[in-house]
Design an enzyme around this catalytic site. Structure first.
Site, mmCIF file in Angstrom:
data_model
loop_
_atom_site.group_PDB
_atom_site.id
_atom_site.type_symbol
_atom_site.label_atom_id
_atom_site.label_comp_id
_atom_site.label_asym_id
_atom_site.label_seq_id
_atom_site.Cartn_x
_atom_site.Cartn_y
_atom_site.Cartn_z
ATOM 1 N N ASN A 10 17.758 -26.582 -12.986
ATOM 2 C CA ASN A 10 17.144 -25.289 -12.702
ATOM 3 C C ASN A 10 16.093 -25.479 -11.600
ATOM 4 O O ASN A 10 15.159 -26.259 -11.767
ATOM 5 C CB ASN A 10 16.512 -24.741 -13.990
ATOM 6 N N HIS A 13 11.412 -23.550 -9.942
ATOM 7 C CA HIS A 13 10.016 -23.896 -9.635
ATOM 8 C C HIS A 13 9.830 -24.493 -8.247
ATOM 9 O O HIS A 13 8.694 -24.654 -7.800
ATOM 10 C CB HIS A 13 9.413 -24.725 -10.766
ATOM 11 N N ARG A 21 2.509 -19.877 -1.275
ATOM 12 C CA ARG A 21 1.991 -19.651 0.070
ATOM 13 C C ARG A 21 2.710 -18.515 0.789
ATOM 14 O O ARG A 21 2.378 -18.207 1.924
ATOM 15 C CB ARG A 21 2.100 -20.943 0.900
ATOM 16 N N HIS A 46 17.011 -18.434 -12.138
ATOM 17 C CA HIS A 46 16.701 -17.209 -12.880
ATOM 18 C C HIS A 46 16.143 -16.170 -11.908
ATOM 19 O O HIS A 46 15.063 -16.365 -11.350
ATOM 20 C CB HIS A 46 15.662 -17.568 -13.956
ATOM 21 N N ARG A 48 14.309 -13.168 -11.768
ATOM 22 C CA ARG A 48 13.515 -12.327 -12.669
ATOM 23 C C ARG A 48 13.286 -10.949 -12.063
ATOM 24 O O ARG A 48 13.264 -10.790 -10.844
ATOM 25 C CB ARG A 48 12.150 -12.982 -12.929
ATOM 26 N N ARG A 52 9.307 -13.451 -9.416
ATOM 27 C CA ARG A 52 8.158 -14.369 -9.302
ATOM 28 C C ARG A 52 8.555 -15.714 -8.694
ATOM 29 O O ARG A 52 7.732 -16.411 -8.163
ATOM 30 C CB ARG A 52 7.485 -14.569 -10.654
ATOM 31 N N HIS A 53 9.837 -16.100 -8.856
ATOM 32 C CA HIS A 53 10.263 -17.327 -8.157
ATOM 33 C C HIS A 53 11.474 -17.050 -7.264
ATOM 34 O O HIS A 53 11.320 -16.935 -6.064
ATOM 35 C CB HIS A 53 10.419 -18.543 -9.079
ATOM 36 N N GLU A 76 20.664 -16.983 -14.301
ATOM 37 C CA GLU A 76 20.009 -16.462 -15.505
ATOM 38 C C GLU A 76 19.475 -15.076 -15.188
ATOM 39 O O GLU A 76 18.874 -14.860 -14.132
ATOM 40 C CB GLU A 76 18.848 -17.368 -15.913
ATOM 41 N N THR A 106 7.047 -17.974 -19.326
ATOM 42 C CA THR A 106 8.419 -18.452 -19.189
ATOM 43 C C THR A 106 9.243 -17.745 -20.261
ATOM 44 O O THR A 106 8.707 -16.906 -20.996
ATOM 45 C CB THR A 106 8.472 -19.987 -19.313
ATOM 46 N N THR A 107 10.536 -18.056 -20.345
ATOM 47 C CA THR A 107 11.386 -17.354 -21.311
ATOM 48 C C THR A 107 11.012 -17.783 -22.731
ATOM 49 O O THR A 107 11.334 -18.888 -23.155
ATOM 50 C CB THR A 107 12.869 -17.652 -21.019
ATOM 51 N N GLU A 157 23.631 -20.789 -25.351
ATOM 52 C CA GLU A 157 22.655 -21.827 -25.014
ATOM 53 C C GLU A 157 21.541 -21.725 -26.036
ATOM 54 O O GLU A 157 20.931 -20.655 -26.201
ATOM 55 C CB GLU A 157 22.113 -21.629 -23.590
ATOM 56 N N HIS A 200 15.502 -25.593 -22.162
ATOM 57 C CA HIS A 200 14.091 -25.179 -22.172
ATOM 58 C C HIS A 200 13.178 -26.280 -22.707
ATOM 59 O O HIS A 200 13.364 -26.765 -23.822
ATOM 60 C CB HIS A 200 13.844 -23.893 -22.964
ATOM 61 N N GLY A 201 12.250 -26.660 -21.850
ATOM 62 C CA GLY A 201 11.226 -27.629 -22.251
ATOM 63 C C GLY A 201 11.740 -29.049 -22.407
ATOM 64 O O GLY A 201 11.052 -29.885 -23.003
ATOM 65 N N GLY A 222 14.750 -27.664 -15.933
ATOM 66 C CA GLY A 222 14.104 -27.272 -14.696
ATOM 67 C C GLY A 222 12.711 -27.817 -14.511
ATOM 68 O O GLY A 222 12.485 -28.764 -13.762
HETATM 69 N N1 PXP Z 1 17.692 -22.466 -19.927
HETATM 70 C C1 PXP Z 1 17.257 -21.183 -19.875
HETATM 71 C C2 PXP Z 1 18.143 -20.121 -20.407
HETATM 72 C C3 PXP Z 1 15.999 -20.867 -19.311
HETATM 73 O O1 PXP Z 1 15.579 -19.588 -19.281
HETATM 74 C C4 PXP Z 1 15.220 -21.904 -18.773
HETATM 75 C C5 PXP Z 1 13.912 -21.581 -18.115
HETATM 76 O O2 PXP Z 1 14.101 -20.720 -17.062
HETATM 77 C C6 PXP Z 1 15.726 -23.217 -18.817
HETATM 78 C C7 PXP Z 1 16.950 -23.466 -19.422
HETATM 79 C C8 PXP Z 1 14.977 -24.363 -18.235
HETATM 80 O O3 PXP Z 1 13.774 -24.547 -18.909
HETATM 81 P P1 PXP Z 1 12.725 -25.599 -18.339
HETATM 82 O O4 PXP Z 1 12.306 -25.094 -17.003
HETATM 83 O O5 PXP Z 1 11.643 -25.587 -19.344
HETATM 84 O O6 PXP Z 1 13.427 -26.916 -18.235
#
Ligand code: PXP
Length: 251
Positions: A10, A13, A21, A46, A48, A52-53, A76, A106-107, A157, A200-201, A222
């Site tokens: 992902n 970021h 900037r 993603h 959004r 934002r990104h 996403e 975040t999500t 997921e 995630h995380g 990500g």
């Molecule tokens: N999977 C999904 C569905 C997400 O929404 C995210 C965060 O955007 C991630 C994976 C990746 O999460 P992380 O950035 O914490 O690794």
């Protein structure tokens, strides 16, 4: 031979840093290209509601890159009319429907597919008929898994955020409970014909136990990888994640 989960990177970021900037650097599409060169099996981004990104033109350029590299783009998105239209035009290989709240960092939490069944099912159908493989980002609990299967989605997921937080907080018993739930829920999803992904995380420290779950077909990572790329470079950050995933996988 081991069956290894795909590694979806992902790149949101990279865009977060660019947007700090307001200019064009660092370009998330150049980041996606670097991630592909480093061995990513897919690119996740993603779009959004508040942009934002990732921005709309990023998604178009990412799709062009992924098509030319023969790598899936996993978009996403929230289950809104605006995002549905964008995804139908973009035709990414994969779409992951996520819950979205403007005020969240975040999500947070999974999609309530059980309650939102009548809203989500036609979106899943339209995207699927348009050629995207649809995934639903849910908590790994029975009612959500069964509801996801009823929408006709191909993939679930499972949200690993709470598991990651429990480990960060030193709540090892809680983390163990989450892990046991993932194992059981992955079996159920598989029995219902759903492909199982996790995300995630996830970090070098917590990915192993998740990657070891036999039904785990894909990991989407990500924030940690992009952060670690500052220290190691994106090639080594992805290579190290791949090494840990490979080692953790049962043969
Ligand atoms: N999977 C999904 C569905 C997400 O929404 C995210 C965060 O955007 C991630 C994976 C990746 O999460 P992380 O950035 O914490 O690794």
């Amino acid at each position: 031979m081991k069956h290894l989960p795909r590694l979806g990177i992902n790149i949101d970021h990279i865009a977060t840093v660019r947007n700090a900037r307001g200019g064009a650097h660092p370009d998330p599409v150049a980041g996606a290209y670097a991630a592909i060169r480093a061995g990513a099996d897919g690119i996740t981004a993603h779009l959004r509601e508040d942009r934002r990104h990732m921005r709309d033109d990023d998604m178009v350029r990412l799709q062009q890159l992924c098509v030319s590299e023969n790598i899936p783009l996993n978009m996403e998105m929230a289950a809104t009319d605006e995002m549905l239209k964008i995804a139908l035009d973009l035709k990414p290989k994969a779409v992951c429907i996520v819950p979205e709240r403007r005020e969240e960092r975040t999500t947070e939490g999974g999609l309530d597919v059980d309650a939102g069944h009548n809203h989500i099912t036609p979106i899943v159908r339209e995207l699927t008929e348009n050629g995207s493989r649809v995934s639903l980002f849910i908590e790994a609990v029975d009612p959500q898994i069964r509801a996801a299967a009823r929408t006709g989605a191909a993939v679930v997921e499972f949200h690993t955020g709470a598991y990651a937080h429990a480990l960060d907080d030193g709540s090892d018993e809680k983390a163990k409970d989450y892990l046991a739930t993932f194992v059981k829920s992955a079996k159920l999803a598989d029995e219902l014909g759903l492909e199982v992904h996790f995300g995630h995380g996830l970090t070098f420290d917590n990915v192993g136990e998740i990657a070891a779950i036999p039904e785990c077909m894909e990991l989407n990572i990500g924030h940690f990888i992009i952060g670690e790329a500052i220290f190691l470079g994106i090639d080594d950050a992805i290579a190290e994640m791949r090494r840990i995933v490979t080692e953790a996988r049962p043969s």
